[in-house]
Structures are given as structure tokens and as C-alpha cells.
Scaffold this active site. Structure first.
Site, PDB file in Angstrom:
ATOM      1  N   ARG A   1      36.893  39.063  42.183  1.00 31.82           N
ATOM      2  CA  ARG A   1      36.317  39.587  40.943  1.00 31.82           C
ATOM      3  C   ARG A   1      37.348  40.088  39.945  1.00 31.82           C
ATOM      4  O   ARG A   1      37.077  40.159  38.752  1.00 31.82           O
ATOM      5  CB  ARG A   1      35.262  40.643  41.285  1.00 31.82           C
ATOM      6  CG  ARG A   1      34.054  39.999  41.932  1.00 31.82           C
ATOM      7  CD  ARG A   1      33.057  41.014  42.392  1.00 31.82           C
ATOM      8  NE  ARG A   1      32.928  41.016  43.831  1.00 31.82           N
ATOM      9  CZ  ARG A   1      32.389  42.000  44.535  1.00 31.82           C
ATOM     10  NH1 ARG A   1      31.948  43.069  43.928  1.00 31.82           N
ATOM     11  NH2 ARG A   1      32.299  41.911  45.836  1.00 31.82           N
TER      12      ARG A   1
ATOM     13  N   GLU B   1      34.795  47.993  53.076  1.00 30.68           N
ATOM     14  CA  GLU B   1      33.548  48.696  53.394  1.00 30.68           C
ATOM     15  C   GLU B   1      32.794  47.887  54.461  1.00 30.68           C
ATOM     16  O   GLU B   1      32.073  48.429  55.261  1.00 30.68           O
ATOM     17  CB  GLU B   1      32.709  48.813  52.111  1.00 30.68           C
ATOM     18  CG  GLU B   1      31.713  49.944  52.096  1.00 30.68           C
ATOM     19  CD  GLU B   1      30.944  50.020  50.785  1.00 30.68           C
ATOM     20  OE1 GLU B   1      31.125  49.155  49.904  1.00 30.68           O
ATOM     21  OE2 GLU B   1      30.141  50.955  50.666  1.00 30.68           O
TER      22      GLU B   1
HETATM   23  O1  PRP Z   1      37.363  49.638  47.683  1.00 32.62           O
HETATM   24  P1  PRP Z   1      37.051  48.615  48.725  1.00 32.62           P
HETATM   25  O2  PRP Z   1      36.243  49.178  49.855  1.00 32.62           O
HETATM   26  O3  PRP Z   1      38.286  47.938  49.232  1.00 32.62           O
HETATM   27  O4  PRP Z   1      36.095  47.521  48.081  1.00 32.62           O
HETATM   28  C1  PRP Z   1      36.282  46.991  46.791  1.00 32.62           C
HETATM   29  C2  PRP Z   1      36.553  45.524  46.843  1.00 32.62           C
HETATM   30  O5  PRP Z   1      35.411  44.843  47.391  1.00 32.62           O
HETATM   31  C3  PRP Z   1      35.018  43.813  46.509  1.00 32.62           C
HETATM   32  O6  PRP Z   1      35.640  42.615  46.784  1.00 32.62           O
HETATM   33  P2  PRP Z   1      35.339  41.737  48.097  1.00 32.62           P
HETATM   34  O7  PRP Z   1      36.393  42.040  49.123  1.00 32.62           O
HETATM   35  O8  PRP Z   1      33.922  41.930  48.503  1.00 32.62           O
HETATM   36  O9  PRP Z   1      35.633  40.271  47.654  1.00 32.62           O
HETATM   37  P3  PRP Z   1      35.121  39.329  46.461  1.00 32.62           P
HETATM   38  O10 PRP Z   1      35.716  39.875  45.175  1.00 32.62           O
HETATM   39  O11 PRP Z   1      35.697  38.034  46.848  1.00 32.62           O
HETATM   40  O12 PRP Z   1      33.626  39.347  46.423  1.00 32.62           O
HETATM   41  C4  PRP Z   1      35.439  44.304  45.146  1.00 32.62           C
HETATM   42  O13 PRP Z   1      35.549  43.264  44.198  1.00 32.62           O
HETATM   43  C5  PRP Z   1      36.743  44.975  45.429  1.00 32.62           C
HETATM   44  O14 PRP Z   1      37.839  44.067  45.430  1.00 32.62           O
HETATM   45  N1  ADE Z   2      28.979  48.506  46.996  1.00 36.91           N
HETATM   46  C1  ADE Z   2      29.625  47.398  46.617  1.00 36.91           C
HETATM   47  N2  ADE Z   2      29.142  46.614  45.637  1.00 36.91           N
HETATM   48  C2  ADE Z   2      29.805  45.506  45.242  1.00 36.91           C
HETATM   49  N3  ADE Z   2      30.939  45.105  45.780  1.00 36.91           N
HETATM   50  C3  ADE Z   2      31.465  45.852  46.771  1.00 36.91           C
HETATM   51  N4  ADE Z   2      32.585  45.716  47.487  1.00 36.91           N
HETATM   52  C4  ADE Z   2      32.653  46.742  48.353  1.00 36.91           C
HETATM   53  N5  ADE Z   2      31.604  47.556  48.228  1.00 36.91           N
HETATM   54  C5  ADE Z   2      30.841  47.016  47.232  1.00 36.91           C
END
Ligand code: PRP
Ligand code: ADE
Length: 209
Positions: free
Chosen positions: A115, A152
Site C-alpha cells: 500500500r 498484527e
Molecule cells: O503496523 P503493522 O502491524 O506492521 O501493520 C501495518 C502494515 O500492514 C499493512 O500491510 P500488509 O502487511 O497487510 O500488506 P499489504 O500492504 O500487502 O496489504 C499496512 O499496509 C502496513 O504496511
Molecule cells: N487493521 C488493519 N487494517 C488494514 N490494514 C492493516 N494492516 C495491519 N492491520 C491492519
């Protein structure tokens, strides 16, 4: 029927995301823009606390769909794809990052997969910086450095091409959201491993509180 399946998930929650463009100041310096606090812009401004809320934040907050129990029970998922369908609001979000970092001599915007790739390149182009993808493992063909981290909902790893950041580059790390902070701190560690770069961190800060 041509057999196209539409997978329906649970309904979006009526809860709204609380949003800010949150930043952290430069590592190892004092008095820098950003103030060194991850939470400075996160909470909505309260009456009389001296912080004027940017009117764009409400529109950004309203455009983020909160989906309960995705991808696992108990997770309140903040879905930015709903915001991306609204060009005016998407632009507001990018503009707020750009206004924060324009004119600060930023050499690179490092976007966290996936993202951070949505917001990062638009910000990089607008402030005249290079864009550096911080990728999930096994995607970059050149020499990489890696950092594993806890999510998470699971664990993951980020990789960056060696040499993408040059010593002394001022780098902004961009992502959409911080939950546990594991991803953002892995990104910071990755950049610290490779260079003597000076960093700012910024994300479209979302919380469902
Ligand atoms: O603070 P944290 O607990 O580390 O979570 C935040 C991260 O989680 C999500 O990405 P995700 O790893 O789900 O991957 P994506 O962007 O590919 O959906 C979001 O875009 C952050 O990068
Ligand atoms: N609550 C949340 N919503 C969207 N993206 C996430 N990545 C980790 N936690 C998330």
C-alpha cells in the site's frame, strides 16, 4: 452464467477511521520538522487544544471503509481501496503528504509494499524525489538487504536494493497505516542498515478508536 464468482465479505462497519498524516522526525537530529512524535497529528484536534484540524481529514476518514473481522476475527480492517475510488479524496491524501515534505530536500521516498506503493510514487513525483520500493521477499533481482518483522496477523520481511539510497540522502518512508508498528520499524531498520541516510516516516495514520 459464465461462472464469475463474486465473493461477499461481511458488511463494512459503521465505525469510521480516525485519520491524520502522521510523521516522525529525523533520526538523530533535533528540532526537525515532524517533532519526533509518531502521534502528533493522529488524534483529531479537540476544541481549544491549539491544533487546527485540516478539513480534508474528515473526507479522508469517511472514505476509508472499516471491515470488521478481516482477514481474521477481531481485526478491524481499514480498507483504503474505497478511498482510491474517489479521486478528489485520493488527491487530498497525497496532497497532505506533499505539503508536509515539499521543500525539505527529500532525496527519496521509500514506499512499503504494497500500500505504500499506492501513495509513495505520487508523493515522490510531486516533491521531485526518487522512489524506492521496499518489497516483500524474493521480488527484487539485484543485491538486497532484508529485515524480518512481526505483523498484527503473521510475520513478513522487507527487502531493498543495495545502493538505492545513497549516503546522506534524506528519505521519507511512506505507508498507509501503522497497526503494531512492526512494518514501519522494519523499514527504518532496513534503511539504517544500508546507509547513513536521514529519515522521516510518514503514513496515512488510521485508527478505529
Ligand atoms: O503496523 P503493522 O502491524 O506492521 O501493520 C501495518 C502494515 O500492514 C499493512 O500491510 P500488509 O502487511 O497487510 O500488506 P499489504 O500492504 O500487502 O496489504 C499496512 O499496509 C502496513 O504496511
Ligand atoms: N487493521 C488493519 N487494517 C488494514 N490494514 C492493516 N494492516 C495491519 N492491520 C491492519
Amino acid at each position: 452464467s459464465r461462472g464469475r464468482k463474486i465473493k461477499r465479505r461481511s458488511k463494512a462497519s459503521s465505525e469510521r477511521a480516525s485519520v491524520g498524516i502522521t510523521g516522525m522526525g529525523e533520526q538523530g537530529t533535533s528540532g526537525s520538522e515532524g517533532g519526533g512524535s509518531m502521534v502528533e497529528a493522529q488524534a483529531p484536534a479537540k476544541k481549544g487544544d491549539g491544533r487546527a484540524a485540516d478539513p480534508r481529514l474528515q473526507g479522508i476518514s469517511d472514505a476509508i471503509r472499516v471491515v470488521p473481522h478481516f482477514p481474521k476475527p477481531g481485526i478491524m480492517f481499514n480498507d483504503i481501496t474505497a478511498l482510491l475510488l474517489r479521486p478528489g479524496v485520493f488527491k487530498d491524501a497525497v496532497d497532505m503528504f506533499v505539503e508536509r515534505y515539499r521543500g525539505m530536500g527529500i532525496a527519496a521516498v521509500a514506499g512499503i509494499e504494497a500500500r505504500g506503493f499506492i501513495f509513495g510514487p505520487a508523493i515522490a513525483l510531486a516533491i521531485g524525489a526518487k522512489f524506492i520500493p521496499l518489497r516483500k521477499p524474493g521480488k527484487l533481482p539485484g543485491e538486497v538487504i532484508s529485515e524480518t518483522y512481526t505483523l498484527e496477523y503473521g510475520t513478513d520481511c522487507l527487502e531493498m536494493h543495495v545502493g538505492a539510497v545513497e549516503p546522506g540522502d534524506r528519505v521519507v518512508v511512506v505507508d498507509d497505516l501503522v497497526a503494531t508498528g512492526g512494518t514501519l520499524s522494519a523499514a527504518i531498520k532496513l534503511l539504517e542498515k544500508d546507509t547513513s541516510s536521514i529519515m522521516q516516516c510518514s503514513h496515512l495514520s488510521i485508527s478505529t478508536a
